[in-house]
Write an enzyme that holds these catalytic residues in place. Structure first.
Site, mmCIF file in Angstrom:
data_model
loop_
_atom_site.group_PDB
_atom_site.id
_atom_site.type_symbol
_atom_site.label_atom_id
_atom_site.label_comp_id
_atom_site.label_asym_id
_atom_site.label_seq_id
_atom_site.Cartn_x
_atom_site.Cartn_y
_atom_site.Cartn_z
ATOM 1 N N GLY A 79 0.812 -1.212 0.000
ATOM 2 C CA GLY A 79 0.000 0.000 0.000
ATOM 3 C C GLY A 79 0.844 1.259 0.000
ATOM 4 O O GLY A 79 1.517 1.550 0.994
ATOM 5 N N LEU A 80 0.816 1.984 -1.115
ATOM 6 C CA LEU A 80 1.639 3.189 -1.240
ATOM 7 C C LEU A 80 0.790 4.465 -1.267
ATOM 8 O O LEU A 80 1.005 5.353 -2.079
ATOM 9 C CB LEU A 80 2.505 3.108 -2.504
ATOM 10 C CG LEU A 80 3.685 2.129 -2.435
ATOM 11 C CD1 LEU A 80 4.472 2.152 -3.738
ATOM 12 C CD2 LEU A 80 4.594 2.455 -1.259
ATOM 13 N N LYS A 101 -0.506 7.872 1.036
ATOM 14 C CA LYS A 101 0.320 8.889 1.694
ATOM 15 C C LYS A 101 1.040 8.324 2.925
ATOM 16 O O LYS A 101 2.228 8.582 3.131
ATOM 17 C CB LYS A 101 -0.546 10.084 2.090
ATOM 18 C CG LYS A 101 -1.072 10.883 0.907
ATOM 19 C CD LYS A 101 -1.916 12.053 1.371
ATOM 20 C CE LYS A 101 -2.445 12.845 0.189
ATOM 21 N NZ LYS A 101 -3.296 13.981 0.619
ATOM 22 N N MET A 102 0.332 7.565 3.734
ATOM 23 C CA MET A 102 0.950 7.011 4.943
ATOM 24 C C MET A 102 1.919 5.892 4.596
ATOM 25 O O MET A 102 3.015 5.812 5.146
ATOM 26 C CB MET A 102 -0.136 6.496 5.889
ATOM 27 C CG MET A 102 -0.955 7.575 6.548
ATOM 28 S SD MET A 102 -0.029 8.523 7.787
ATOM 29 C CE MET A 102 0.130 7.297 9.093
ATOM 30 N N GLY A 103 1.518 5.010 3.674
ATOM 31 C CA GLY A 103 2.359 3.869 3.333
ATOM 32 C C GLY A 103 3.685 4.276 2.737
ATOM 33 O O GLY A 103 4.746 3.774 3.133
ATOM 34 N N SER A 130 -0.255 7.279 14.758
ATOM 35 C CA SER A 130 -0.708 8.665 14.815
ATOM 36 C C SER A 130 0.430 9.594 14.401
ATOM 37 O O SER A 130 1.602 9.273 14.570
ATOM 38 C CB SER A 130 -1.178 9.021 16.228
ATOM 39 O OG SER A 130 -1.709 10.329 16.259
ATOM 40 N N GLY A 131 0.046 10.740 13.871
ATOM 41 C CA GLY A 131 1.027 11.729 13.436
ATOM 42 C C GLY A 131 0.880 12.098 11.978
ATOM 43 O O GLY A 131 1.573 12.997 11.497
ATOM 44 N N LYS A 171 -5.956 3.130 19.458
ATOM 45 C CA LYS A 171 -6.005 4.101 18.362
ATOM 46 C C LYS A 171 -7.435 4.546 18.093
ATOM 47 O O LYS A 171 -7.682 5.711 17.752
ATOM 48 C CB LYS A 171 -5.396 3.485 17.093
ATOM 49 C CG LYS A 171 -5.351 4.440 15.890
ATOM 50 C CD LYS A 171 -4.601 5.731 16.213
ATOM 51 C CE LYS A 171 -4.188 6.518 14.996
ATOM 52 N NZ LYS A 171 -5.198 6.779 13.994
ATOM 53 N N HIS A 196 -8.156 7.042 20.724
ATOM 54 C CA HIS A 196 -7.357 8.223 20.363
ATOM 55 C C HIS A 196 -8.101 9.066 19.334
ATOM 56 O O HIS A 196 -8.206 10.295 19.454
ATOM 57 C CB HIS A 196 -6.010 7.756 19.818
ATOM 58 C CG HIS A 196 -5.211 8.798 19.091
ATOM 59 N ND1 HIS A 196 -5.495 9.195 17.796
ATOM 60 C CD2 HIS A 196 -4.115 9.514 19.447
ATOM 61 C CE1 HIS A 196 -4.642 10.095 17.408
ATOM 62 N NE2 HIS A 196 -3.784 10.315 18.394
ATOM 63 N N ASN A 197 -8.635 8.420 18.298
ATOM 64 C CA ASN A 197 -9.319 9.168 17.249
ATOM 65 C C ASN A 197 -10.636 9.758 17.742
ATOM 66 O O ASN A 197 -11.047 10.833 17.297
ATOM 67 C CB ASN A 197 -9.556 8.273 16.035
ATOM 68 C CG ASN A 197 -8.288 8.059 15.231
ATOM 69 O OD1 ASN A 197 -7.181 8.275 15.740
ATOM 70 N ND2 ASN A 197 -8.428 7.629 13.995
ATOM 71 N N GLU A 211 -9.706 12.821 19.411
ATOM 72 C CA GLU A 211 -9.390 13.803 18.366
ATOM 73 C C GLU A 211 -10.656 14.491 17.870
ATOM 74 O O GLU A 211 -10.668 15.718 17.671
ATOM 75 C CB GLU A 211 -8.690 13.093 17.212
ATOM 76 C CG GLU A 211 -8.402 13.950 15.996
ATOM 77 C CD GLU A 211 -7.932 13.100 14.837
ATOM 78 O OE1 GLU A 211 -8.526 13.205 13.745
ATOM 79 O OE2 GLU A 211 -6.973 12.316 15.011
ATOM 80 N N TYR A 212 -11.732 13.731 17.672
ATOM 81 C CA TYR A 212 -12.997 14.319 17.235
ATOM 82 C C TYR A 212 -13.430 15.421 18.203
ATOM 83 O O TYR A 212 -13.827 16.516 17.798
ATOM 84 C CB TYR A 212 -14.094 13.248 17.189
ATOM 85 C CG TYR A 212 -14.175 12.427 15.932
ATOM 86 C CD1 TYR A 212 -13.040 11.873 15.344
ATOM 87 C CD2 TYR A 212 -15.401 12.149 15.339
ATOM 88 C CE1 TYR A 212 -13.123 11.085 14.209
ATOM 89 C CE2 TYR A 212 -15.494 11.373 14.195
ATOM 90 C CZ TYR A 212 -14.356 10.842 13.638
ATOM 91 O OH TYR A 212 -14.448 10.069 12.515
ATOM 92 N N ARG A 264 -20.299 16.024 12.484
ATOM 93 C CA ARG A 264 -19.710 15.654 11.191
ATOM 94 C C ARG A 264 -20.781 15.154 10.232
ATOM 95 O O ARG A 264 -20.779 15.489 9.044
ATOM 96 C CB ARG A 264 -18.631 14.593 11.387
ATOM 97 C CG ARG A 264 -17.428 15.113 12.130
ATOM 98 C CD ARG A 264 -16.251 14.165 12.045
ATOM 99 N NE ARG A 264 -15.090 14.729 12.730
ATOM 100 C CZ ARG A 264 -13.846 14.340 12.529
ATOM 101 N NH1 ARG A 264 -13.590 13.379 11.659
ATOM 102 N NH2 ARG A 264 -12.852 14.889 13.188
#
Length: 299
Positions: free
Chosen positions: A8-9, A11-13, A122-123, A172, A175-176, A179-180, A270
């Protein structure tokens, strides 16, 4: 140095693969896009588009790191990979999967003698590239095996063995959800200032708050950057996406009877942001006219 296969390429990968490369690890990447695979090869990675050739780039214990969208894509990839692996090989899911799915997948891979690890990351892409925060669910022995690699990829003190399989994605998820709520609170505060009696410099306020105030944070830093680009947010439309982790957090809270009023309201906000002239608002306006003669705006 470790040999890693990353699938998986996005943005994160891609950012994570380049981070691995910079730390001296050998990284083979698998992408459905020939163009992305070719570009990855130019960047010092081993770019492949076929799973069979992707697997051949490893000697000894295979370490396959998945960075694909949550849900069916993860299940499909695991189903394709398992027959090509051997007992003792490791599959890591570094996406935002539901922790219950991770528990189910771990049971399936363990039957084949394959180790399963869930890592919440995260990050954002910046963190994946230069130093992330990782929440790891794995057995003690597998975590110890992976720890040198994971610490290479994280900021200082940014890697935690959270517990057994499932724990990484569970943390996680929470965590999210947090974040909301944080994003919602920041947005509401600036909306009140925007409706207030003063002409204010929102970038300056955000920069100020990030120096010594109780709410200083990366989100406030990003708030300042956003207002530097668009002082009155005239380039944006107020439709907020939702990746699913907020919903999972609220569902988990309901199942365990844990009240999460802030996170729940942020999630509903949202959903509301995607509606244009919502039905419920029209109904309320009409009822106010019916019982009190209040004015309404006609369509």
């Amino acid at each position: 140095m470790m040999e890693i296969g990353l699938v998986g390429l996005g943005k994160m990968g891609l950012a994570l693969a380049l981070n691995m490369r910079d730390k001296g690890h050998q990284v083979a990447v698998l992408s459905r896009s020939p163009a992305k695979a070719k570009a990855a090869s130019k960047d010092g990675l081993i770019g492949t588009v076929e799973l069979s050739s992707f697997i051949t780039h490893f000697q000894g214990r295979r370490l396959i790191w998945l960075m694909v969208p949550a849900g069916d894509p993860v299940d499909q990839m695991i189903g394709q990979i398992i027959p090509l692996l051997e007992k003792g090989d490791i599959i890591i899911d570094g996406g935002n999967s539901h922790y219950r799915d991770s528990l189910r997948r771990a049971e399936m891979t363990n039957h084949a003698g394959i180790e399963y690890v869930d890592i919440g990351i995260s990050g954002g892409p910046e963190g994946a590239r230069d130093g992330a925060c990782m929440m790891v669910g794995a057995s003690e022995s597998i975590y110890l095996f992976l720890e040198p690699l994971l610490k290479d990829l994280c900021v200082e003190n940014g890697c935690l063995h959270a517990g057994p399989t499932g724990a990484g994605h569970f943390i996680k998820m929470v965590h999210n959800g947090i974040e909301y709520g944080m994003l919602q609170a920041i947005a509401e505060g600036f909306e009140l200032m925007d409706a207030g009696p003063y002409e204010l410099d929102y970038q300056a306020i955000a920069k100020l708050w990030n120096n010594g105030s109780v709410i200083r944070s990366w989100l406030i830093e990003l708030t300042a950057k956003l207002f530097a680009k668009d002082p009155h947010l005239q380039k944006l439309k107020g439709v907020i996406g939702s990746s699913g982790t907020g919903l999972w957090t609220v569902e988990e809270a309901l199942s365990r009877q844990v009240p999460l009023p802030v996170i729940s309201q942020a999630l509903f906000t949202r959903y509301r942001s995607g509606q244009d002239d919502p039905f419920s608002a029209r109904l309320i306006a009409g009822l106010r006219q019916e019982f009190g003669g209040h004015a309404v705006e006609k369509a």
